[in-house]
Design an enzyme around this catalytic site. Structure first.
Site, PDB file in Angstrom:
ATOM      1  N   GLU A  35      -5.187  -8.716   0.985  1.00 18.81           N
ATOM      2  CA  GLU A  35      -5.963  -8.280   1.780  1.00 18.81           C
ATOM      3  C   GLU A  35      -7.621  -7.792   1.572  1.00 18.81           C
ATOM      4  O   GLU A  35      -7.281  -7.460   0.612  1.00 18.81           O
ATOM      5  CB  GLU A  35      -5.512  -7.297   2.667  1.00 18.81           C
ATOM      6  CG  GLU A  35      -3.920  -7.287   3.435  1.00 18.81           C
ATOM      7  CD  GLU A  35      -3.647  -5.894   3.997  1.00 18.81           C
ATOM      8  OE1 GLU A  35      -4.505  -5.108   4.546  1.00 18.81           O
ATOM      9  OE2 GLU A  35      -2.237  -5.811   4.698  1.00 18.81           O
ATOM     10  N   GLU A  86       0.737  -1.284   0.364  1.00 23.73           N
ATOM     11  CA  GLU A  86      -0.240   0.023   0.071  1.00 23.73           C
ATOM     12  C   GLU A  86       0.625   1.355   0.265  1.00 23.73           C
ATOM     13  O   GLU A  86       1.224   2.321   1.301  1.00 23.73           O
ATOM     14  CB  GLU A  86      -0.772  -0.216   1.386  1.00 23.73           C
ATOM     15  CG  GLU A  86      -1.854  -0.780   1.222  1.00 23.73           C
ATOM     16  CD  GLU A  86      -3.119  -1.235   2.150  1.00 23.73           C
ATOM     17  OE1 GLU A  86      -3.122  -0.349   3.175  1.00 23.73           O
ATOM     18  OE2 GLU A  86      -3.808  -1.641   1.946  1.00 23.73           O
TER      19      GLU A  86
HETATM   20  C1  BG6 Z   1      -4.563  -2.095   5.259  1.00 22.36           C
HETATM   21  C2  BG6 Z   1      -2.748  -2.292   5.821  1.00 22.36           C
HETATM   22  O1  BG6 Z   1      -4.166  -0.640   5.348  1.00 22.36           O
HETATM   23  O2  BG6 Z   1      -5.439  -2.614   6.266  1.00 22.36           O
HETATM   24  C3  BG6 Z   1      -2.863  -2.941   7.128  1.00 22.36           C
HETATM   25  O3  BG6 Z   1      -1.579  -3.295   5.027  1.00 22.36           O
HETATM   26  C4  BG6 Z   1      -3.953  -2.965   8.210  1.00 22.36           C
HETATM   27  O4  BG6 Z   1      -1.290  -2.650   7.787  1.00 22.36           O
HETATM   28  C5  BG6 Z   1      -4.906  -2.826   7.279  1.00 22.36           C
HETATM   29  O5  BG6 Z   1      -3.566  -3.280   9.578  1.00 22.36           O
HETATM   30  C6  BG6 Z   1      -6.563  -3.013   7.985  1.00 22.36           C
HETATM   31  O6  BG6 Z   1      -6.451  -1.447   8.760  1.00 22.36           O
HETATM   32  P1  BG6 Z   1      -7.163  -0.683   9.760  1.00 22.36           P
HETATM   33  O7  BG6 Z   1      -6.793   0.521   9.617  1.00 22.36           O
HETATM   34  O8  BG6 Z   1      -8.274  -1.136  10.119  1.00 22.36           O
HETATM   35  O9  BG6 Z   1      -5.789  -1.790  10.840  1.00 22.36           O
END
Ligand code: BG6
Length: 482
Positions: free
Chosen positions: A382, A170
């Protein structure tokens, strides 16, 4: 297109789950690890939810065997994790730390022991602080060489065992939060000129690492992971449709076009030139970006939500406003860029407690867009639901909301595959609960509950949630029971 039923995920489909070093490892000063930008940033009052840090995190540094055994029990086919640069090079460059090399070697071997394919993210946001002190980190082009040197060290150490490499996690998020909203290190606010130049440095580091991987004879798959938030125009009013177009160029294609084509989108570049924010890009840079684009094997997609685009007048909302980091629903503000777009809520979608829209179709939209625009295979690196989970007295976690979320997204992913998208892997975020950078430990994503709160001191024991057993079954049946 007509409604279809998903019958089969492709042979060898990698059912996976993901994590990142800073969010799980802890052991922040152990075995020679250097200090990172995040180790420092979390100590600035007010920067993270209830001043949470990753000093201990969920102690994966000491419990990785237990965690990987749980992955094996689940039947995971791939585990995506990141390497902390400062464990390998405590000063960012110079002497390699053998203990750091050994730690990730152990993780890789432990995965392979159970037939789990390791998928390595080279950079997931934690940068050796020494490089920030030396030349300002990503703000200097000096970092390109240091990053490539670090990446080559990993290719050399693990190249015979690791077949999937993600150069950056990201890039769009860590640079936006680092140089525009001041929510990530280095905490700069509204510094658009530097933001675009920093991004160019990251692109060059990515490109040179991809080329180095090939020069070293790497035959595995390599690419970057992009946080893709697809957009829908509010309605067919031409100015709203145009705002969607602008949003896509400035917020999505600005990154994906460089990874996939090795060039920046034209209209966005013209707009930034007029504003005085365009990065300096040399002819040589262009060649390198193009050469690397021809070598990437997939587009990595982190997908959480979609957004709506509506024209935003010159005196309209700005990109800077309250983000929901508390889990109090409705506390996020509508944001946008004056004169271009704003992102109002989508009335057709439900939201999470952190005001993220829940849109399984958006995942299919991402896959279709990437397939048609770039003709690249896709790794969903993800996707997941951050929620408040409760452990019952008999140590159960009934997270049916997470099961619903993942099931609906997987159904749409299956449809995308039926429609012709080549999807290699699907990694949920995350395997165990972990630290959410700005939202503390209360925003949980895992299949495995970790006994810890914002304050240190809990047992850190692991408990399987209902979603653990559900995903185990999905994997066993290769998605046929969705
Ligand atoms: C992504 C990242 O932005 O989303 C992760 O790659 C992150 O590291 C995940 O934890 C979820 O986002 P958040 O802000 O809910 O932890």
């Amino acid at each position: 297109m007509e409604e279809m039923k998903v019958t089969k995920f492709p042979e060898g489909f990698l059912w996976g789950s993901a994590s990142a070093a800073y969010q799980i490892e802890g052991g922040w000063r152990e075995d020679g690890k250097g200090i990172t930008n995040w180790d420092q940033f979390v100590r600035i009052p007010g920067k993270t939810y209830k001043a949470t840090t990753g000093d201990v995190a969920v102690d994966h540094y000491h419990r990785y065997k237990e965690d990987i055994a749980l992955m094996a029990e689940m039947g995971l086919k791939t585990y995506r994790f990141s390497v902390s640069w400062a464990r390998i090079y405590p000063e960012g460059r110079g002497e390699v730390n053998p203990k750091g090399i050994e730690f990730y070697e152990n993780i890789i071997d432990e995965c392979l022991k159970y037939g789990i394919e390791p998928m390595v993210t080279i950079y997931h946001w934690d940068l050796p602080q020494a490089l920030v002190d030396l030349y300002g980190g990503w703000e200097s082009e000096e970092i390109i060489e240091d990053y490539v040197n670090y990446a080559k060290t990993l290719f050399k150490a693990y190249g015979s065992k690791v077949k999937y490499w993600i150069t950056f996690n990201e890039q769009n998020i860590f640079t936006s939060l680092g140089w525009l909203t001041a929510q990530h290190p280095p905490g700069k606010f509204d510094d658009q000129k530097t933001f675009y130049q920093v991004n160019h440095h990251v692109f060059m580091a990515h490109a040179k690492a991809v080329l180095a991987y090939r020069e070293m004879g790497g035959t595995g798959k390599i690419g970057a992971s992009f946080a893709y938030t697809p957009s829908y125009a509010l309605d067919c009013k031409p100015e709203n449709v145009m705002s969607k177009h602008d949003y896509d160029e400035l917020k999505n294609f600005w990154w994906m076009d460089v990874y996939a084509y090795g060039r920046y989108p034209k209209a966005a570049m013209n707009y930034l030139r007029k504003k005085g924010f365009a990065p300096v890009v040399t002819k040589d840079d262009q060649k390198i970006l193009k050469a690397a684009a021809a070598e990437i094997d997939f587009m990595g997609v982190n997908y959480y939500q979609s957004c709506v685009c509506e024209y935003n007048p010159m005196d309209g909302v700005t990109p800077y406003g309250t983000m929901n980091t508390t889990g109090v629903k409705g506390s996020a503000q509508v944001l946008g860029v004056p004169g271009i777009y704003k992102n109002p809520a989508n009335p057709y979608l439900m939201t999470t407690d952190w005001d993220w829209s829940i849109d399984p179709v958006g995942l299919r939209y991402c896959c279709r867009e990437i397939t048609s625009r770039y003709d690249l295979p896709i790794i969903i690196s993800e996707n997941g639901l951050g929620a408040f989970d409760k452990k019952t007295e008999d140590n159960k976690i009934h997270d049916e909301y997470r099961i619903d979320y993942l099931r609906e997204h997987l159904k749409e992913l299956g449809k995308a595959i039926e429609e012709g998208c080549e999807v290699l892997a699907y990694c949920t975020w995350s395997f165990t609960d972990l630290l959410s950078w700005l939202n503390g430990y209360q925003k949980r994503y895992g299949f495995v509950y970790v006994d810890r709160e914002e304050e240190e001191g809990a047992t850190l024991d692991r408990y399987k949630k209902d979603s653990f057993y559900w995903y185990q079954d999905v994997i066993k049946q290769d998605g046929e029971n969705l």
